[in-house]
Design an enzyme around this catalytic site. Sequence first.
Site, short mmCIF file in Angstrom:
data_model
loop_
_atom_site.label_atom_id
_atom_site.label_comp_id
_atom_site.label_asym_id
_atom_site.label_seq_id
_atom_site.Cartn_x
_atom_site.Cartn_y
_atom_site.Cartn_z
N ASP A 80 0.90 -1.25 -0.10
CA ASP A 80 0.11 0.19 -0.05
C ASP A 80 0.71 1.14 0.15
OD1 ASP A 80 -2.49 1.42 0.16
OD2 ASP A 80 -2.41 1.55 2.25
N HIS B 168 2.55 3.34 -8.75
CA HIS B 168 2.39 1.92 -8.89
C HIS B 168 3.68 1.30 -9.70
CE1 HIS B 168 -1.68 2.09 -7.47
NE2 HIS B 168 -1.93 2.95 -8.56
N LEU C 143 10.74 -20.33 -4.00
CA LEU C 143 9.69 -19.81 -3.37
C LEU C 143 8.17 -19.88 -3.90
CD1 LEU C 143 8.99 -17.06 -1.46
CD2 LEU C 143 9.33 -15.84 -3.41
C1 IPE Z 1 -1.64 0.26 -3.07
O1 IPE Z 1 -1.43 1.56 -3.23
C2 IPE Z 1 -1.69 -0.41 -4.85
C3 IPE Z 1 -3.24 -0.84 -5.06
C4 IPE Z 1 -4.09 -0.70 -4.11
C5 IPE Z 1 -3.41 -1.30 -6.32
P1 IPE Z 1 -2.70 2.55 -3.19
O2 IPE Z 1 -2.96 2.89 -4.85
O3 IPE Z 1 -3.49 2.10 -2.67
O4 IPE Z 1 -1.84 3.78 -2.96
P2 IPE Z 1 -2.50 4.85 -1.68
O5 IPE Z 1 -2.73 3.97 -0.66
O6 IPE Z 1 -3.70 5.66 -2.48
O7 IPE Z 1 -1.30 5.87 -1.38
C1 IPE Z 2 -5.38 -2.73 -0.10
O1 IPE Z 2 -5.01 -1.24 -0.23
C2 IPE Z 2 -5.39 -3.36 -1.38
C3 IPE Z 2 -4.07 -3.55 -2.08
C4 IPE Z 2 -2.89 -2.92 -1.49
C5 IPE Z 2 -3.92 -4.12 -3.30
P1 IPE Z 2 -6.37 -0.24 -0.27
O2 IPE Z 2 -5.75 1.19 -0.61
O3 IPE Z 2 -7.19 -0.53 -1.44
O4 IPE Z 2 -6.82 -0.22 0.98
P2 IPE Z 2 -7.98 0.84 1.69
O5 IPE Z 2 -8.93 1.33 0.90
O6 IPE Z 2 -6.89 1.75 2.13
O7 IPE Z 2 -8.36 0.17 2.85
MG MG Z 3 -4.13 2.31 -0.53
#
Ligand code: IPE
Ligand code: IPE
Ligand code: MG
Length: 263
Positions: free
Chosen positions: A40, A57, A151
């Site tokens: 995340d 990403h 792995l």
């Molecule tokens: C995690 O990073 C990747 C996915 C959920 C695909 P985020 O896109 O959720 O990044 P933040 O949490 O908005 O910074």
């Molecule tokens: C969780 O992150 C999903 C992934 C990292 C793929 P999100 O960014 O979607 O989760 P929330 O919305 O912060 O809970």
């Molecule tokens: Mg996120």
Amino acid sequence: MIKKFLDRWLKAGKDKNNPDQLLKELDHERLPHHIAIIMDGNGRWAQRRGMPRVYGHREGVESLREIVKTCNELKIPVLTVYAFSTENWKRPKDEVDALMNLLVEYVYKEIDDLDQNKVQIRAIGRIHKLPEACRRAVSYARERTADNDGLIFNLALNYGGRSELVDVVRAIAKKVADGEITTEEIDEQLLSAHLYTAGLPDPDLLIRPSGDFRISNFLLWQLAYTEFWHSNVMWPDFSKADLLQAIYDYQNRERRFGGLKTK
Ligand code: IPE
Ligand code: IPE
Ligand code: MG
């Protein structure tokens, strides 16, 4: 006195997140069997730099590469990473499309290296609902690496803990309806055997970077007694040293599983 100095010196080494130092301090006989990571913070990482979320990403993929390599080198048996949740479809189409393209790109770019290093790629989630190009990339990666004995690398894609449990209930209900099993035979073991992660140990360690304290619908059944490790580092900045620190901290915790402290 000397001990105090030594403690302080060792701690200073760890605070600096020195991977070599951490590597020496790990107990290689007691590594986690399964590490789960909620990758995340990509979007915030990019936005803080005035860049579009997709840039984050892309950088996140670099972290993933390093973490997979490190887990494989450490001989961790299983790594599961949360790459796309069943709720992530709510995001703008541009971002969803970019994530799907990134997955395809990642698979074809990394497959030779992963295969050579004996990594076995798997996917968990409602894979059949992913776009065609993703499904093709996933099944290619799966088939090509199926016999590898390094792995086990699980990509959680269109994954949701609740939808997984719905799929489990459906599969078991069908077996009952078909007369294959009786309701009395349904127990925790049978349920586990119908999960996407059937046959794998439950995660010992769950890592969530980026500052949020929640599970976000990840591995709801499997995380029952998993040790949770949290960090404020955004996923694109997550390094080998962070992973080693998480493992080090995990090894210094006491797991009781509802029992009492072991002497
Ligand atoms: C995690 O990073 C990747 C996915 C959920 C695909 P985020 O896109 O959720 O990044 P933040 O949490 O908005 O910074
Ligand atoms: C969780 O992150 C999903 C992934 C990292 C793929 P999100 O960014 O979607 O989760 P929330 O919305 O912060 O809970
Ligand atoms: Mg996120």
